[in-house]
Motif scaffolding. Structure first.
Motif, PDB file in Angstrom:
ATOM      1  N   VAL A   1      49.896 -50.367 -59.525  1.00 30.19           N
ATOM      2  CA  VAL A   1      49.084 -51.594 -59.864  1.00 30.19           C
ATOM      3  C   VAL A   1      48.488 -51.503 -61.482  1.00 30.19           C
ATOM      4  CG1 VAL A   1      47.051 -52.664 -58.901  1.00 30.19           C
ATOM      5  CG2 VAL A   1      48.541 -51.423 -57.435  1.00 30.19           C
ATOM      6  N   ILE A   2      48.958 -52.439 -61.850  1.00 31.01           N
ATOM      7  CA  ILE A   2      48.175 -52.494 -63.622  1.00 31.01           C
ATOM      8  C   ILE A   2      47.113 -53.422 -63.481  1.00 31.01           C
ATOM      9  CG2 ILE A   2      48.721 -52.928 -65.886  1.00 31.01           C
ATOM     10  CD1 ILE A   2      51.910 -52.773 -65.159  1.00 31.01           C
ATOM     11  N   GLY A   3      45.948 -53.076 -64.205  1.00 23.06           N
ATOM     12  CA  GLY A   3      45.034 -54.117 -64.128  1.00 23.06           C
ATOM     13  C   GLY A   3      43.685 -53.414 -64.827  1.00 23.06           C
ATOM     14  N   ASP A   4      42.408 -54.292 -64.388  1.00 25.47           N
ATOM     15  CA  ASP A   4      41.248 -53.728 -65.099  1.00 25.47           C
ATOM     16  C   ASP A   4      40.868 -52.336 -64.618  1.00 25.47           C
ATOM     17  OD1 ASP A   4      38.763 -53.577 -65.689  1.00 25.47           O
ATOM     18  OD2 ASP A   4      38.098 -55.672 -64.811  1.00 25.47           O
ATOM     19  N   PRO A   5      40.501 -51.582 -65.583  1.00 24.11           N
ATOM     20  CA  PRO A   5      40.193 -50.114 -65.201  1.00 24.11           C
ATOM     21  C   PRO A   5      39.173 -49.873 -64.482  1.00 24.11           C
ATOM     22  CG  PRO A   5      40.549 -50.405 -67.620  1.00 24.11           C
ATOM     23  CD  PRO A   5      40.668 -51.845 -67.086  1.00 24.11           C
ATOM     24  N   MET A   6      38.195 -51.037 -64.350  1.00 24.90           N
ATOM     25  CA  MET A   6      37.317 -50.739 -63.510  1.00 24.90           C
ATOM     26  C   MET A   6      37.444 -51.244 -62.062  1.00 24.90           C
ATOM     27  SD  MET A   6      34.929 -49.608 -65.278  1.00 24.90           S
ATOM     28  CE  MET A   6      34.808 -49.298 -67.202  1.00 24.90           C
ATOM     29  N   ASN A   7      38.646 -51.484 -61.755  1.00 20.40           N
ATOM     30  CA  ASN A   7      39.015 -51.968 -60.313  1.00 20.40           C
ATOM     31  C   ASN A   7      39.497 -50.695 -59.665  1.00 20.40           C
ATOM     32  OD1 ASN A   7      38.426 -54.414 -60.537  1.00 20.40           O
ATOM     33  ND2 ASN A   7      40.733 -55.413 -60.717  1.00 20.40           N
ATOM     34  N   ASP A   8      38.895 -50.495 -58.291  1.00 24.11           N
ATOM     35  CA  ASP A   8      39.210 -49.243 -57.625  1.00 24.11           C
ATOM     36  C   ASP A   8      40.566 -49.213 -57.319  1.00 24.11           C
ATOM     37  OD1 ASP A   8      36.487 -48.124 -57.270  1.00 24.11           O
ATOM     38  OD2 ASP A   8      36.191 -49.143 -55.563  1.00 24.11           O
TER      39      ASP A   8
ATOM     40  N   GLY B   1      46.043 -48.506 -66.676  1.00 21.91           N
ATOM     41  CA  GLY B   1      45.139 -49.080 -67.202  1.00 21.91           C
ATOM     42  C   GLY B   1      45.615 -49.433 -68.616  1.00 21.91           C
ATOM     43  N   ALA B   2      44.789 -49.694 -69.776  1.00 17.03           N
ATOM     44  CA  ALA B   2      45.085 -49.988 -70.995  1.00 17.03           C
ATOM     45  C   ALA B   2      45.688 -48.830 -71.777  1.00 17.03           C
ATOM     46  CB  ALA B   2      44.088 -50.930 -71.434  1.00 17.03           C
ATOM     47  N   LEU B   3      46.430 -48.911 -72.971  1.00 19.72           N
ATOM     48  CA  LEU B   3      46.522 -47.957 -74.056  1.00 19.72           C
ATOM     49  C   LEU B   3      45.396 -47.778 -74.922  1.00 19.72           C
ATOM     50  CD1 LEU B   3      49.224 -48.139 -72.894  1.00 19.72           C
ATOM     51  CD2 LEU B   3      50.345 -47.640 -75.010  1.00 19.72           C
ATOM     52  N   ILE B   4      45.264 -46.682 -75.527  1.00 17.70           N
ATOM     53  CA  ILE B   4      43.823 -46.427 -76.190  1.00 17.70           C
ATOM     54  C   ILE B   4      43.530 -47.362 -77.447  1.00 17.70           C
ATOM     55  CG2 ILE B   4      44.920 -44.810 -77.771  1.00 17.70           C
ATOM     56  CD1 ILE B   4      41.420 -44.496 -76.176  1.00 17.70           C
ATOM     57  N   SER B   5      44.534 -47.734 -78.141  1.00 17.57           N
ATOM     58  CA  SER B   5      44.344 -48.768 -79.310  1.00 17.57           C
ATOM     59  C   SER B   5      45.442 -49.525 -79.616  1.00 17.57           C
ATOM     60  CB  SER B   5      44.034 -47.920 -80.491  1.00 17.57           C
ATOM     61  OG  SER B   5      45.146 -47.094 -80.919  1.00 17.57           O
ATOM     62  N   LYS B   6      45.137 -50.650 -80.454  1.00 17.23           N
ATOM     63  CA  LYS B   6      46.311 -51.424 -80.867  1.00 17.23           C
ATOM     64  C   LYS B   6      47.418 -50.465 -81.843  1.00 17.23           C
ATOM     65  CE  LYS B   6      45.261 -55.995 -80.148  1.00 17.23           C
ATOM     66  NZ  LYS B   6      44.778 -55.477 -78.939  1.00 17.23           N
ATOM     67  N   GLU B   7      46.732 -49.856 -82.441  1.00 19.65           N
ATOM     68  CA  GLU B   7      47.946 -48.962 -83.370  1.00 19.65           C
ATOM     69  C   GLU B   7      48.768 -48.216 -82.422  1.00 19.65           C
ATOM     70  OE1 GLU B   7      44.366 -49.058 -83.814  1.00 19.65           O
ATOM     71  OE2 GLU B   7      44.830 -50.480 -85.356  1.00 19.65           O
TER      72      GLU B   7
END
Ligand code: NAD
Length: 477
Positions: free
Chosen positions: A307-314, A319-325
């Motif tokens: 499940v990929i999604g908002d880090p705050m969802n249980d 989640g997301a990668l640290i930065s655009k770079e």
């Protein structure tokens, strides 16, 4: 959320008044500002640590262990806050921030408190003399940490460093300042003497000023291999005590006699925990020829079910990668994999969750068909991208596993534990798990070989690194 430097027990702005934005990995929004400290701030922090050293190093180990316990208690009372800030700052799932980051940060302080409480002086008797080995503090420590496990790694260094009587200056990653700031608030709240723990925020300018400072006696660095080699150069003229925990390109070796269900689950976790941004991640999967097709099918299904999604969802697992770079760098490796003749079995493209429109998102990606010598199969990508390879026979598995400049960790999956131990012994790394991954006992040594670093921390190895042994030889009458 504006964070400040913490020097001699005070939260203060950087001398330069230069700041950088703190960006949310999951939304791209500005969530705060971070001091871009320079050599003046570092100088002030080191002076504070030097001034605090005589009194702090003179305390009995039991007293210092008591301080670690107080910090652990206070951190534990802020467990949910740690988890929230870590997910906000890093983009990692909140369930992971709770079960790994917050939990380990508390237990690091508790564990080292207990270890130091029970530390006995070693004694070696001779016929006519008694030798005592006293562990003395090294002095002022520079503790530099990366963004992937911010408080987990900072607490792993601060606890044994101050526990052994050193004073420290911390320099957390400029990408993830929030839980380091929280730790300083905790240190302040429990009333630790000023100057024992100091912190400067900022980038490599602050980092290199700190490692090169003439009053710093010890450097404990966790980060990338290229930065590690600059740190080693800057620490060497003064022969500073040095520990480097650097990059990895770890193999998961899957034998045909493995428990397929548990292995698919374990190898998926090893590949993609924290979006593949853990130095220990199993980013090269080596599968024995006779089960290759079956394993690959089950593995791809398992990856696609995450499940990929908002880090705050249980329920979020990725989640997301640290930065655009960093996202750009990882995507560059996917393009390179295709150029090198790889086949993308799943993923390979951005995947922004429905509820979010921005942020650094990438689907977990599995690449097959690459030569084990290819760049994608041997260089650290540090993202949700794994390569998968066939092998025949133990010797070939070991050869591929060792075919990289890195030597941090690895895992072996087999129902034959004797074979697991034999193969583990032939892998040139600091740690190998058999039928598990990232199963950590805080008493064991942690670290790598080759370009993955020098030295070991963990358990008594941390106490050894953060101290200088003094041999006192008492001649009998
Ligand atoms: P990085 O090397 O870019 O930065 C690490 C830290 O060093 C940051 O605080 C940064 O500001 C600081 N820094 C940058 N230039 C410096 C310089 N010249 N002198 C002193 N400090 C400097 O690493 P990162 O991108 O934050 O982290 C990812 C890397 O960390 C990956 O390679 C990963 O494998 C590695 N890592 C290793 C371990 C381990 O235990 N072996 C654990 C976690 C992460």
């Amino acid at each position: 959320m504006k964070v400040l430097n913490y020097i001699h027990g005070e939260f203060i702005e950087p001398e330069s008044d230069h700041w950088m934005d703190n960006l949310s990995p999951s939304t791209g929004d500005v969530i705060g500002s971070i001091p871009l400290s320079d050599e003046r701030d570092v100088g002030n922090a080191v002076s504070a640590a030097v001034a605090a050293l005589p009194q702090w190093s003179g305390l009995e180990p039991l007293e210092r262990a008591g301080w670690l316990e107080k910090i652990a208690d206070c951190l534990e009372s802020k467990f949910e806050e740690i988890a929230y800030l870590e997910s906000l700052d890093t983009g990692k799932p909140i369930s992971l921030s709770r079960s790994v980051d917050a939990k380990r940060s508390v237990s690091n302080f508790r564990f080292f408190s207990e270890l130091i409480r029970n530390l006995d002086e070693e004694v070696f008797e001779m016929e006519d003399a008694t030798n005592i080995v006293k562990l003395k503090p090294v002095g002022v420590g520079a503790l530099i940490t990366p963004w992937n496990l911010p408080l987990y790694l900072l607490s792993w260094k601060v606890a044994p460093a101050i526990g052994m009587g050193n004073t420290v200056v911390c320099k957390p990653s400029e990408m993830t300042p929030l839980t380091a700031d929280l730790l300083m608030k905790v240190v302040d709240e429990v009333g630790l003497p000023p100057g024992v723990v100091n912190l400067v925020h900022g980038d490599g300018v602050a980092g290199s000023s700190l490692t090169g400072h003439s009053d710093v006696d010890l450097v404990s660095f966790t980060g990338g291999t290229e930065t590690g080699s600059k740190v080693a150069l800057s620490a060497s003229p003064k022969f500073k005590k040095l520990s480097l925990e650097l990059g990895g390109k770890n193999a998961s070796i899957v034998f045909s006699d493995c428990d397929m269900e548990k292995t698919v689950e374990g190898v998926t976790r090893a590949a993609f925990l924290n979006q593949g941004q853990v130095c220990l991640c199993g980013s090269r999967i080596l599968v024995e020829d006779s089960i290759y097709d079956e394993f690959v099918e089950l593995f791809v299904d398992s990856v696609e079910s995450m499940v990929i999604g908002d880090p705050m969802n249980d329920s979020t697992q990725l989640g997301a990668l640290i930065s655009k770079e960093h996202l750009k760098k990882v995507e560059g490796y996917i393009s390179l994999a295709i150029e090198e003749g790889g086949e993308i079995l799943t993923g390979g493209a951005p995947c922004i969750p429905k509820e979010l429109s921005e942020g650094n998102w990438l689907a977990p990606t599995v690449v097959a068909g690459l030569d084990p010598d290819s760049r994608c199969s041997t260089e650290e990508i540090f993202g949700p991208v794994v390569t998968i390879h066939r092998f025949e026979g133990e010797a070939r598995a070991v050869e591929i596993a060792n075919n990289t400049r890195y030597g941090l960790a690895g895992s072996v999956w087999t129902s034959d534990l004797e074979k697991g131990e034999r193969v583990a012994g032939m892998i040139h790394t600091g740690m190998v798990w058999v039928n598990t991954w990232l199963h950590r006992d805080l008493r064991v040594p942690f670290g790598g070989v080759k370009d993955s670093g020098i030295g070991r921390e963990g358990g008594r190895w941390s106490l050894g690194f953060f101290s200088e042994p003094l041999n006192v030889c008492l001649k009998h009458e």
